[in-house]
Write a protein that holds these residues in place. Structure first.
Motif, PDB file in Angstrom:
ATOM      1  N   UNK A 284       0.847  -1.188   0.000  1.00  0.00           N
ATOM      2  CA  UNK A 284       0.000   0.000   0.000  1.00  0.00           C
ATOM      3  C   UNK A 284       0.890   1.247   0.000  1.00  0.00           C
ATOM      4  N   UNK A 285       0.602   2.170  -0.895  1.00  0.00           N
ATOM      5  CA  UNK A 285       1.418   3.377  -1.007  1.00  0.00           C
ATOM      6  C   UNK A 285       0.548   4.617  -0.807  1.00  0.00           C
ATOM      7  N   UNK A 286       1.139   5.663  -0.239  1.00  0.00           N
ATOM      8  CA  UNK A 286       0.481   6.952  -0.094  1.00  0.00           C
ATOM      9  C   UNK A 286       1.159   7.950  -1.022  1.00  0.00           C
ATOM     10  N   UNK A 287       0.363   8.621  -1.815  1.00  0.00           N
ATOM     11  CA  UNK A 287       0.872   9.595  -2.774  1.00  0.00           C
ATOM     12  C   UNK A 287       0.463  11.009  -2.366  1.00  0.00           C
ATOM     13  N   UNK A 333       4.101  26.023 -15.272  1.00  0.00           N
ATOM     14  CA  UNK A 333       4.972  25.718 -14.137  1.00  0.00           C
ATOM     15  C   UNK A 333       5.014  24.235 -13.855  1.00  0.00           C
ATOM     16  N   UNK A 334       5.348  23.880 -12.605  1.00  0.00           N
ATOM     17  CA  UNK A 334       5.560  22.484 -12.237  1.00  0.00           C
ATOM     18  C   UNK A 334       4.624  22.057 -11.122  1.00  0.00           C
ATOM     19  N   UNK A 335       3.893  20.984 -11.354  1.00  0.00           N
ATOM     20  CA  UNK A 335       3.218  20.245 -10.291  1.00  0.00           C
ATOM     21  C   UNK A 335       3.896  18.893 -10.215  1.00  0.00           C
ATOM     22  N   UNK A 336       3.514  18.079  -9.235  1.00  0.00           N
ATOM     23  CA  UNK A 336       4.164  16.783  -9.137  1.00  0.00           C
ATOM     24  C   UNK A 336       3.377  15.848  -8.236  1.00  0.00           C
ATOM     25  N   UNK A 337       3.667  14.579  -8.372  1.00  0.00           N
ATOM     26  CA  UNK A 337       3.131  13.539  -7.497  1.00  0.00           C
ATOM     27  C   UNK A 337       4.316  12.853  -6.843  1.00  0.00           C
ATOM     28  N   UNK A 338       4.280  12.751  -5.521  1.00  0.00           N
ATOM     29  CA  UNK A 338       5.380  12.128  -4.796  1.00  0.00           C
ATOM     30  C   UNK A 338       4.885  11.056  -3.860  1.00  0.00           C
ATOM     31  N   UNK A 349      10.445   8.259  -5.675  1.00  0.00           N
ATOM     32  CA  UNK A 349       9.307   8.336  -6.593  1.00  0.00           C
ATOM     33  C   UNK A 349       8.771   9.756  -6.617  1.00  0.00           C
ATOM     34  N   UNK A 350       9.167  10.497  -7.612  1.00  0.00           N
ATOM     35  CA  UNK A 350       8.713  11.851  -7.846  1.00  0.00           C
ATOM     36  C   UNK A 350       8.348  11.949  -9.321  1.00  0.00           C
ATOM     37  N   UNK A 351       7.069  12.235  -9.591  1.00  0.00           N
ATOM     38  CA  UNK A 351       6.571  12.292 -10.961  1.00  0.00           C
ATOM     39  C   UNK A 351       6.329  13.754 -11.309  1.00  0.00           C
ATOM     40  N   UNK A 376      14.784  20.394  -5.979  1.00  0.00           N
ATOM     41  CA  UNK A 376      14.744  20.565  -4.524  1.00  0.00           C
ATOM     42  C   UNK A 376      13.321  20.670  -4.008  1.00  0.00           C
ATOM     43  N   UNK A 377      12.447  21.262  -4.809  1.00  0.00           N
ATOM     44  CA  UNK A 377      11.049  21.430  -4.409  1.00  0.00           C
ATOM     45  C   UNK A 377      10.360  20.076  -4.231  1.00  0.00           C
ATOM     46  N   UNK A 378      10.780  19.082  -5.012  1.00  0.00           N
ATOM     47  CA  UNK A 378      10.092  17.797  -5.015  1.00  0.00           C
ATOM     48  C   UNK A 378      10.663  16.785  -4.022  1.00  0.00           C
TER      49      UNK A 378
END
Length: 548
Positions: A284-287, A333-338, A349-351, A376-378
């Protein structure tokens, strides 16, 4: 010995693995026996001991664990996987064969593939299409194909020993069915699936709506891998015991890529974006969804009614589950899923989700430079009280088929736990391990209610029902207050109780099992059997069928 136990206990806390599983692994390492406080064994007079007379398969694997993984190599092999392709035809050819996946730069992991890629090709069809999948087996072991979550005819379900014989090396099998319901699904081998999915035999299966408003549609398949030749930091070394398989999950991937090799998602300002999340692993993973405004619009291929806008929230995704996320790319700009976790495995895991100006065509170098500038932000999840999505309160109520007060023709309770069965440590349903677990008998047209109770202290049980979708009616005694939620895989966390219901409208013989596949392989499976259905399939006892 004492220092080893202490180290393992600390490791167990860090990786959220049950202490019971830890003791199992320790017992195997030291040659000692390990037993939980409660042990059970089925009575020889129990009627459930002969419940599997309708089909035949090898049960030698029950109570066993994953085979030892092959290690990665650094010398470039001759056969290397290719990037996953997208197949949009209704006639699909898949070939299972061996290859090597460059899981990190200069590191090649031996894998089993569909069409020489991991994941296998994304299959895209449109709701209402008649789909034909022709599968050729070029491996040296039998295999099968199960399209997870799609409601299809029983003889196309791909469960060896129940609906077909496993496809032997050199042989082929053709699956044909109608894709009735749009949504996010996936396909994988259901023969010895703990090991075969673990080696890469899976891919995404997308059923698109005839009319769709999204302009950018991306699929993200999560997985975990064991590589004995990848060394983790000493504080996180988990090569002794994890998830009951004495193997370390020390590489996490998205679409077969890990770490900085994970491909970014590039969209354009003004795009209506859909991200399809599929979990093909066993943990099980939390994103963390870093986005100023998004909605979770579907789960397991089923739409959520009027989902609310979320901001920078958390999403828990269990093995076998799928979630669709949608947002409008408003700002460049940049969004992401980590992935959330203290370990370097999770933090790798940084998308990146890069929003470019409309009509721009950045080069690969420009994309890499932009991501590097935001690296660095991610790295870490921002401090604060990020909300975790609670499906029981999310979305808006509307009419649905079932409520807790509905009249049900059949009612079953499944207690999910661990125990020692016939001298083997097992994951159990109602204190029994497959194939001794009592079957769930139904008749066509009946309304069926199932209560799922997780008695385990530390382990999740994502329970998957083949051939049907079910409605979630309550969690821990509380009815849902948001949208009706329909799923085919539900994660029952320790101490939780869910009540679910489905209409018996697809005659056949269907599996119900935990999609943490170590648990399934160690007994946490049973069957839904239609009493008014007669299968024409006669299993070959020499086929080596392994249904899990």
């Amino acid at each position: 010995m004492k220092s080893l136990l202490t180290s393992l206990f600390i490791l167990n806390i860090r990786t959220s693995i049950s202490f019971t599983s830890l003791l199992i692994g320790l017992a195997i390492i030291t040659g000692c026996s390990a037993s939980p406080s409660t042990t059970t064994s089925p009575s020889s007079e129990s009627p459930s001991t002969s419940v599997h007379t309708e089909h035949s398969m090898s049960m030698d694997h029950i109570g066993t664990t994953a085979t030892a993984p092959e290690g990665s190599v650094t010398k470039r092999p001759t056969q290397i996987t290719t990037p996953p392709q997208t197949i949009t035809s209704k006639m699909i050819n898949l070939t299972a064969q061996t290859s090597y996946l460059e899981i990190e730069k200069g590191k090649y992991l031996p894998v089993w593939t569909f069409n020489r890629s991991v994941p296998g090709p994304q299959i895209e069809v449109t709701e209402g299409d008649i789909v034909t999948i022709h599968l050729k087996n070029k491996l040296n072991v039998p295999l099968s194909l199960h399209v997870h979550g799609v409601v299809l005819p029983n003889d196309m379900d791909g469960v060896p020993g129940m609906t077909q014989d496993a496809i032997q090396p050199g042989d082929s099998f053709t699956y044909t069915f109608k894709a009735n319901h749009a949504g996010t699904y996936w396909y994988h081998s259901h023969q010895d699936s703990l090991n075969q999915i673990g080696k890469g035999l899976y891919g995404s299966f997308i059923v698109k709506k005839k009319q769709d408003s999204v302009s950018a549609d991306h699929t993200l398949v999560l997985d975990e891998w064991s590589d004995p030749n990848t060394t983790a930091p000493e504080s996180e070394s988990n090569t002794l015991a994890i998830n009951s398989n004495l193997g370390a999950y020390n590489i996490y991937t998205v679409n077969g890529r890990s770490g900085k090799s994970i491909e970014p998602i590039v969209v354009h300002q003004g795009d209506h974006v859909r991200l399809r999340l599929i979990h093909a692993g066993n943990m099980t993973q939390t994103l963390y969804i870093h986005s100023p405004a998004y909605r979770v619009t579907a789960t397991d291929g089923q739409d959520i009614n009027q989902p609310q806008v979320l901001k920078n929230g958390l999403l828990v995704i269990a093995p076998g589950e799928r979630y669709d996320i949608e947002f409008t790319a408003d700002q460049v700009g940049l969004s992401w899923i980590g992935m959330v976790g203290e370990s370097t495995f999770a933090q790798s895991v940084r998308i990146p989700i890069l929003i470019e100006k409309a009509n721009s065509q950045p080069t690969a170098t420009e994309i890499e430079q932009q991501i590097t500038a935001h690296q660095a932000q991610m790295v870490s999840i921002p401090d604060g009280n990020q909300a975790t999505l609670d499906l029981t309160t999310y979305g808006q109520p509307t009419t649905s088929e079932f409520t807790l007060s509905s009249a049900f023709d059949r009612e079953y309770t499944l207690d999910l736990d661990m125990g020692v069965i016939d001298g083997k440590m097992s994951y159990t349903i109602n204190k029994e391990a497959y194939p001794q677990v009592s079957q769930l008998k139904v008749k066509t047209g009946e309304a069926v209610k199932i209560t799922l109770i997780n008695e385990s202290k530390n382990e999740d049980h994502p329970m998957h029902l083949h051939g049907h979708s079910f409605e979630v009616l309550s969690k821990n005694g509380q009815s849902l207050t948001g949208s009706p939620i329909w799923k085919d895989t539900i994660n029952v966390r320790p101490g939780d109780t869910y009540v679910i219901a489905f209409r018996a409208n697809n005659p056949g013989m269907w599996m119900v099992h935990c999609h943490e596949l170590h648990h399934a392989s160690m007994g946490m499976m049973t069957d839904v059997i239609y009493e008014d259905y007669k299968s024409q399939y006669q299993p070959d006892p020499e086929a080596g069928n392994i249904s899990e």
